[in-house]
Design a protein around this motif. Structure first.
Motif, mmCIF file in Angstrom:
data_model
loop_
_atom_site.group_PDB
_atom_site.id
_atom_site.type_symbol
_atom_site.label_atom_id
_atom_site.label_comp_id
_atom_site.label_asym_id
_atom_site.label_seq_id
_atom_site.Cartn_x
_atom_site.Cartn_y
_atom_site.Cartn_z
ATOM 1 N N PRO A 155 0.969 75.262 21.005
ATOM 2 C CA PRO A 155 -0.226 76.091 20.821
ATOM 3 C C PRO A 155 -0.010 77.595 20.647
ATOM 4 O O PRO A 155 -0.552 78.170 19.690
ATOM 5 N N PRO A 156 0.768 78.273 21.494
ATOM 6 C CA PRO A 156 0.922 79.716 21.266
ATOM 7 C C PRO A 156 1.537 80.043 19.904
ATOM 8 O O PRO A 156 1.152 81.017 19.259
ATOM 9 N N THR A 157 2.459 79.215 19.451
ATOM 10 C CA THR A 157 3.079 79.429 18.146
ATOM 11 C C THR A 157 2.059 79.233 17.031
ATOM 12 O O THR A 157 2.031 79.996 16.060
ATOM 13 N N ARG A 159 8.956 85.164 16.931
ATOM 14 C CA ARG A 159 10.402 85.334 16.966
ATOM 15 C C ARG A 159 11.075 83.983 17.142
ATOM 16 O O ARG A 159 10.480 83.047 17.673
ATOM 17 N N GLY A 160 12.318 83.880 16.708
ATOM 18 C CA GLY A 160 13.099 82.658 16.854
ATOM 19 C C GLY A 160 13.205 82.249 18.307
ATOM 20 O O GLY A 160 12.989 83.061 19.184
ATOM 21 N N PRO A 161 13.459 81.013 18.559
ATOM 22 C CA PRO A 161 13.903 79.971 17.650
ATOM 23 C C PRO A 161 12.769 79.155 17.028
ATOM 24 O O PRO A 161 12.983 78.043 16.583
ATOM 25 N N VAL A 162 11.565 79.701 16.986
ATOM 26 C CA VAL A 162 10.428 78.955 16.450
ATOM 27 C C VAL A 162 10.593 78.749 14.951
ATOM 28 O O VAL A 162 10.768 79.705 14.191
ATOM 29 N N LEU A 163 10.569 77.504 14.545
ATOM 30 C CA LEU A 163 10.629 77.155 13.133
ATOM 31 C C LEU A 163 9.422 76.297 12.798
ATOM 32 O O LEU A 163 9.114 75.344 13.511
ATOM 33 N N ILE A 164 8.748 76.636 11.734
ATOM 34 C CA ILE A 164 7.582 75.879 11.299
ATOM 35 C C ILE A 164 7.876 75.375 9.892
ATOM 36 O O ILE A 164 8.141 76.175 8.984
#
Length: 111
Positions: A67-69, A86-91
């Motif tokens: 959710p926050p992402t 910021r990483g490591p978030v990948l969509i």
């Protein structure tokens, strides 16, 4: 007392909460404010309608990932100056396209 889950805002107000802490309030602050204002003036039908809009956004957006992402990405589609997570978030691209669609349908500018 404050409500945390976005889908329980109206429920919380009905049971004595003073307000909420909402991630989705960043995406649609006008709806969240209208929900609260309708509740305060006793217009429960309007409050329910605003809660339904909030609930629909939550289901669409939060069903796509963390959710926050998802909130941050929806905001960055509507307001690029917000920036990306910021990483490591990948969509993945398909999910990002869907977030952009949801953003166009729901993001509101605070008045």
């Amino acid at each position: 007392m404050l409500v945390g889950p976005d889908f329980l805002v109206l429920h919380g107000l009905r049971h004595g909460a003073a307000g909420c802490i909402s991630g989705l309030g960043n995406v649609c602050p006008v709806t969240l404010n209208a929900l609260h204002a309708a509740f305060i003036r006793g217009d429960l039908a309007a409050a329910e309608a605003h809660q339904a809009r909030f609930r629909a956004l939550r289901q669409e957006l939060y069903g796509l990932g963390f959710p926050p992402t998802m909130v941050k990405r929806a905001l960055s589609h509507a307001m690029p100056e917000v920036g990306r997570s910021r990483g490591p978030v990948l969509i993945i691209e398909a999910v990002d396209r869907r977030i952009a669609e949801i953003s166009r349908a729901h993001v509101e500018a605070a008045e």
